[in-house]
Write a protein that holds these residues in place. Structure first.
Motif, mmCIF file in Angstrom:
data_model
loop_
_atom_site.group_PDB
_atom_site.id
_atom_site.type_symbol
_atom_site.label_atom_id
_atom_site.label_comp_id
_atom_site.label_asym_id
_atom_site.label_seq_id
_atom_site.Cartn_x
_atom_site.Cartn_y
_atom_site.Cartn_z
ATOM 1 N N SER A 59 -2.939 20.103 -2.717
ATOM 2 C CA SER A 59 -3.627 20.794 -3.812
ATOM 3 C C SER A 59 -2.938 20.433 -5.114
ATOM 4 O O SER A 59 -1.740 20.098 -5.134
ATOM 5 N N GLU A 60 -3.677 20.498 -6.207
ATOM 6 C CA GLU A 60 -3.122 20.137 -7.508
ATOM 7 C C GLU A 60 -1.968 21.039 -7.905
ATOM 8 O O GLU A 60 -1.068 20.634 -8.643
ATOM 9 N N ASP A 61 -1.964 22.272 -7.423
ATOM 10 C CA ASP A 61 -0.898 23.212 -7.769
ATOM 11 C C ASP A 61 0.466 22.756 -7.248
ATOM 12 O O ASP A 61 1.507 23.109 -7.807
ATOM 13 N N GLU A 62 0.457 21.969 -6.174
ATOM 14 C CA GLU A 62 1.721 21.528 -5.592
ATOM 15 C C GLU A 62 2.320 20.330 -6.320
ATOM 16 O O GLU A 62 3.484 19.983 -6.100
ATOM 17 N N LYS A 86 -5.765 12.616 -0.763
ATOM 18 C CA LYS A 86 -6.688 12.670 0.365
ATOM 19 C C LYS A 86 -6.109 13.442 1.558
ATOM 20 O O LYS A 86 -6.776 13.598 2.577
ATOM 21 N N CYS A 87 -4.857 13.888 1.443
ATOM 22 C CA CYS A 87 -4.253 14.650 2.538
ATOM 23 C C CYS A 87 -4.907 16.022 2.638
ATOM 24 O O CYS A 87 -5.168 16.669 1.611
ATOM 25 N N LEU A 131 0.828 -1.204 0.000
ATOM 26 C CA LEU A 131 0.000 0.000 0.000
ATOM 27 C C LEU A 131 0.865 1.258 0.000
ATOM 28 O O LEU A 131 1.939 1.282 0.596
ATOM 29 N N ALA A 132 0.382 2.276 -0.674
ATOM 30 C CA ALA A 132 1.013 3.594 -0.633
ATOM 31 C C ALA A 132 -0.042 4.630 -0.279
ATOM 32 O O ALA A 132 -1.206 4.515 -0.660
#
Length: 305
Positions: free
Chosen positions: A22-25, A17-18, A11-12
């Motif tokens: 954000s998508e920008d990161e 879900k954190c 599993l990773a």
């Protein structure tokens, strides 16, 4: 699968879900995520069936099982870090050595496969070898030609399988197929230069090799026939032989090959949702993916979660 009743899952952490993601990161480094090896012993009492170990500094751990010299879980990540569980062991072993140090690793580690009870490892740069015991990996990498100047982005391997330890096939990028006869490696004259992602040495005596878009070939040695053209969004992650058929899976589904025809597997949606990866041991087929896991015994599917 370690046995018909002991299963392992790699599993990773799902970083999306954190709370602070954000998508920008962008995508975090794999070795910065939490990784966990989970063991499911289905015959144990319900409150004792699940155990787990969390590993730091690993990235994309591939799950394998050795039967020789003893039966245990062996996991490696792309960088060649090694974790072993079972048979009295629960430890991080020494990383795989680089090929210039007479080791296995000449690229990223991509696959583990058990052949006649022995655990083999494969990777890019035509990396290949097998495990004889604790911290003891025997390299077969040096037996294959390789140029880091011209083949760094084209040479295999992305998968490996064998009928026996004296007939093993490794497959990889741009139609790169090699055969090992127990002593030497020879390059196979393969009729395509597509990227190849999975190989299965099947119980019907043929080798099935699949690549980009699910394009699949059937053959052995230097004779090959295309049995399925490119129609898939994703290539097959795994192909295995089970109950007289080749089973194929990707994150998008589950298929079977019988009489040279690829068809959607006749399983319920509850089973199919667990598509992604497969393992076979004895009379059991284990299916696991992002959305769950199921296993099949004697034609009956059971959903684990």
């Amino acid at each position: 699968m370690r046995s018909d009743d002991v299963f392992y899952f790699s599993l990773a952490e799902d970083y999306t879900k954190c709370p602070n993601w954000s998508e920008d990161e962008g995508h975090p480094a794999s070795n910065a995520l939490k990784h966990r090896i989970v063991c499911y012993a289905r015959d144990d009492p319900p409150d004792e069936r699940w155990t787990d170990t969390e590993l730091d500094g690993f990235s994309h751990i591939m799950a394998g099982v050795s039967d020789v010299p003893k039966q245990q879980f062996v996991g490696t990540d792309m960088q060649g870090n090694v974790y072993v569980l079972g048979g009295g062991d629960d430890e991080i072993e020494q990383p795989l050595k680089k090929w210039k140090e007479t080791g296995v690793k000449r690229g990223a580690i991509t696959r583990l496969r058990t052949i006649e009870g022995v655990l083999y490892v494969a990777g890019t740069g035509r990396s290949v070898g097998y495990r004889e015991g604790k911290n003891n990996w025997i390299s077969l990498t040096q037996g294959m030609s390789y140029s880091s100047d011209t083949e760094w982005n084209t040479a295999g391997f992305l998968d490996i399988d064998g009928f026996s330890r004296s007939e093993i096939y490794g497959v990889g990028r741009q139609g790169d197929v090699w055969k090992f006869d127990g002593k030497i490696w020879s390059q196979v004259h393969f009729p395509s230069n597509i990227d190849l992602y999975s190989v299965c040495c099947a119980g019907d005596g043929f080798v099935y090799i699949s690549g980009y878009g699910g394009t699949t070939f059937k053959g052995r040695n230097n004779k090959w026939t295309k049995i399925h053209d490119d129609t898939m969004t994703l290539p097959f992650n795994r192909m295995v032989w089970y109950e007289g058929k080749v089973w194929c899976t990707s994150d998008y589904g589950l298929w079977t090959i019988e009489n040279d025809k690829l068809e959607v597997a006749d399983v319920s949606d509850e089973v199919k949702v667990a598509s992604g990866y497969m393992s076979v041991k004895g009379g059991t087929l284990l299916l696991g993916g992002y959305s769950g896991a199921s296993y099949c015994q004697a034609g009956k599917w059971t959903v684990i979660f």
